[in-house]
Write an enzyme that holds these catalytic residues in place. Structure first.
Site, PDB file in Angstrom:
ATOM      1  N   HIS A 148     -41.806   4.896   7.787  1.00  0.00           N
ATOM      2  CA  HIS A 148     -40.754   4.003   7.282  1.00  0.00           C
ATOM      3  C   HIS A 148     -40.045   3.250   8.399  1.00  0.00           C
ATOM      4  O   HIS A 148     -39.559   2.129   8.191  1.00  0.00           O
ATOM      5  CB  HIS A 148     -39.737   4.800   6.460  1.00  0.00           C
ATOM      6  CG  HIS A 148     -39.030   3.982   5.423  1.00  0.00           C
ATOM      7  ND1 HIS A 148     -38.403   2.778   5.703  1.00  0.00           N
ATOM      8  CD2 HIS A 148     -38.851   4.180   4.095  1.00  0.00           C
ATOM      9  CE1 HIS A 148     -37.863   2.289   4.594  1.00  0.00           C
ATOM     10  NE2 HIS A 148     -38.125   3.124   3.606  1.00  0.00           N
ATOM     11  N   ASP A 380     -55.788  -6.490  -3.354  1.00  0.00           N
ATOM     12  CA  ASP A 380     -57.112  -6.767  -3.908  1.00  0.00           C
ATOM     13  C   ASP A 380     -58.123  -6.767  -2.769  1.00  0.00           C
ATOM     14  O   ASP A 380     -58.131  -7.662  -1.933  1.00  0.00           O
ATOM     15  CB  ASP A 380     -57.092  -8.118  -4.637  1.00  0.00           C
ATOM     16  CG  ASP A 380     -58.447  -8.524  -5.182  1.00  0.00           C
ATOM     17  OD1 ASP A 380     -59.417  -7.756  -5.057  1.00  0.00           O
ATOM     18  OD2 ASP A 380     -58.534  -9.636  -5.747  1.00  0.00           O
TER      19      ASP A 380
END
Length: 438
Positions: A148, A380
């Site tokens: 993070h 994708d």
């Protein structure tokens, strides 16, 4: 689900031209230093046809050449401050298999079994780890862990979009902005807000918080709830109407207010207690001048709406929604700049960040991590977008995740960790607009 690890290796950035120097570093800024010092894990699932693992791997290597921070290591700079060293030491890439079809293990529930679908988050030096797990039906699950302190949700989602672009052989656009030193304190500093108790706390108070509560030994269940677009519309209308007057609040504010009330009632807390929610606020569109969307790093602070338990559950939904709206609104340009000044001038060794992933329970408080506005579904690899996107298994009581439903119609999935004894009440009232009637 028996997951078999086929291979585990380190992969490094792929540069199409001369490689850059590996002796440079980027020092963390005040927002990086105050965020969660932890890995976060995500799960993606894809139906066949799926791309070969080599395509996913090479796309990742090409993306690491653009987002070099992920392929580096966290260390200390010449001043002793934390930094990410752009040494291209690489990321871990794991190939795995399951001797079953994906349909046999669906639905993917927020349970310990999810931990098998991404690399371990313990004792890890790599800032990214990827696990590609293939099923006998041709489906594939991609488990991702990322640190993070390298990127907030907004920046991470930009990286995922770029990864997909690289796999499809198209240009990575937009390119990330790597300069983390764009946030400068003012001269003289102007600290207008109290940042101790918000972003920072004293070490002595932190020790007290680590004393386990009696409830923390009880079983925690991460319960997934689906909120339809129709229900969200009713919730928003209900939250926005009071005494014949209408003030429109966002779907996010209305839903979080509803969950705050429902979870608080399910916990059966004392009415005189205070309860608070920690809500992330992205500074990109709040700081003036505006920070570009392609900024890669952290620029998140938090709003902390607070209420007495009795007021929260007895007043109408509008009451909680207004508290949330007002708290988020206050985290504006002035607040961000006050924080920058405070973090540069007033932080002592006694102060540590309040952002902490190590707690077992947040009760009587809550935290909400919203991924509703990020294009996580746009990862994708060349054969289509995922049909499942979800956080991994985080059994911290009270730490919620909000994710867009894969249906794509605006509905929302909420992942709610609760003590097992509180779950029946939560299930009974989670779709109720009138808590007093329950």
């Amino acid at each position: 689900m028996n997951v078999k690890i086929e291979s585990s290796r380190i992969i490094k950035p792929f540069y199409e031209g001369p490689p850059p120097s590996t002796n440079t570093h980027i020092s963390f800024n005040v927002f990086d230093n105050v965020t969660y010092d932890a890995l976060m894990a995500l799960i993606y699932a894809y139906r066949p046809p799926t791309p070969p693992t080599s395509t996913i791997e090479m796309g990742l290597r090409k993306t690491l050449a653009v987002y070099r921070e992920w392929a580096g290591r966290i260390g200390r700079d010449e001043n002793g401050s934390r930094a990410v060293f752009l040494n291209d030491e690489g990321v871990r890439f794991i190939e795995a298999s399951v001797d079953a079809t994906l349909d046999e293990v669906l639905p993917l529930k927020p349970s310990p079994s999810l931990l098998k679908l991404h690399p371990s988050m313990k004792d890890v030096v790599e800032l990214i780890q990827v696990q590609v797990t293939r099923f006998t039906c041709g489906s594939v699950v991609v488990g991702f862990t990322g640190h993070h302190m390298i990127a907030d949700g907004h920046a991470a989602s930009n990286f995922f979009v770029a990864w997909g672009q690289a796999c499809r052989g198209v240009e990575i656009i937009p390119l990330p902005l790597h300069d983390r030193a764009i946030f400068h304190p003012r001269n003289p500093p102007l600290i207008e807000f109290n940042h101790v108790g918000a972003e920072f706390m004293s070490k002595s108070l932190n020790k007290k918080e680590f004393i386990k509560l009696e409830n923390s030994e009880k079983n925690i269940i991460v319960h997934k709830v689906h909120f339809t677009l129709e229900f969200l519309g009713k919730l928003k209308a209900n939250a926005s109407f009071l005494n014949g007057k209408t003030k429109t609040y966002s779907t996010f504010e209305s839903l979080v207010a509803h969950l705050w009330r429902v979870i608080t009632k399910s916990r059966e807390l004392d009415g005189s207690q205070n309860t608070q929610i920690r809500i992330s606020v992205d500074g990109r569109r709040r700081v003036v001048p505006r920070v570009p969307d392609e900024f890669f790093g952290n620029i998140v602070l938090w709003a902390f709406p607070t209420s007495k338990v009795r007021d929260l559950v007895n007043e109408p939904l509008h009451y909680a929604t207004k508290i949330i709206h007002d708290a988020i609104t206050k985290v504006d340009d002035k607040y961000f700049k006050s924080f920058i000044d405070f973090a540069n001038h007033k932080v002592t060794e006694d102060l540590i960040p309040t952002a902490d992933m190590k707690k077992d329970t947040l009760c009587p408080n809550l935290e909400v991590d919203s991924w509703l506005r990020f294009p996580f579904y746009d990862l994708d690899f060349g054969t289509g977008c995922p049909f499942v996107f979800m956080p991994s298994y985080y059994p911290t009581e009270g730490m919620m995740f909000l994710v867009p439903s894969f249906i794509g119609d605006g509905s929302i999935d909420a992942f709610i960790p609760l003590y097992q004894e509180n779950l029946p009440t939560f299930k009974k009232i989670c779709y109720s607009l009138d808590l007093k009637a329950k």
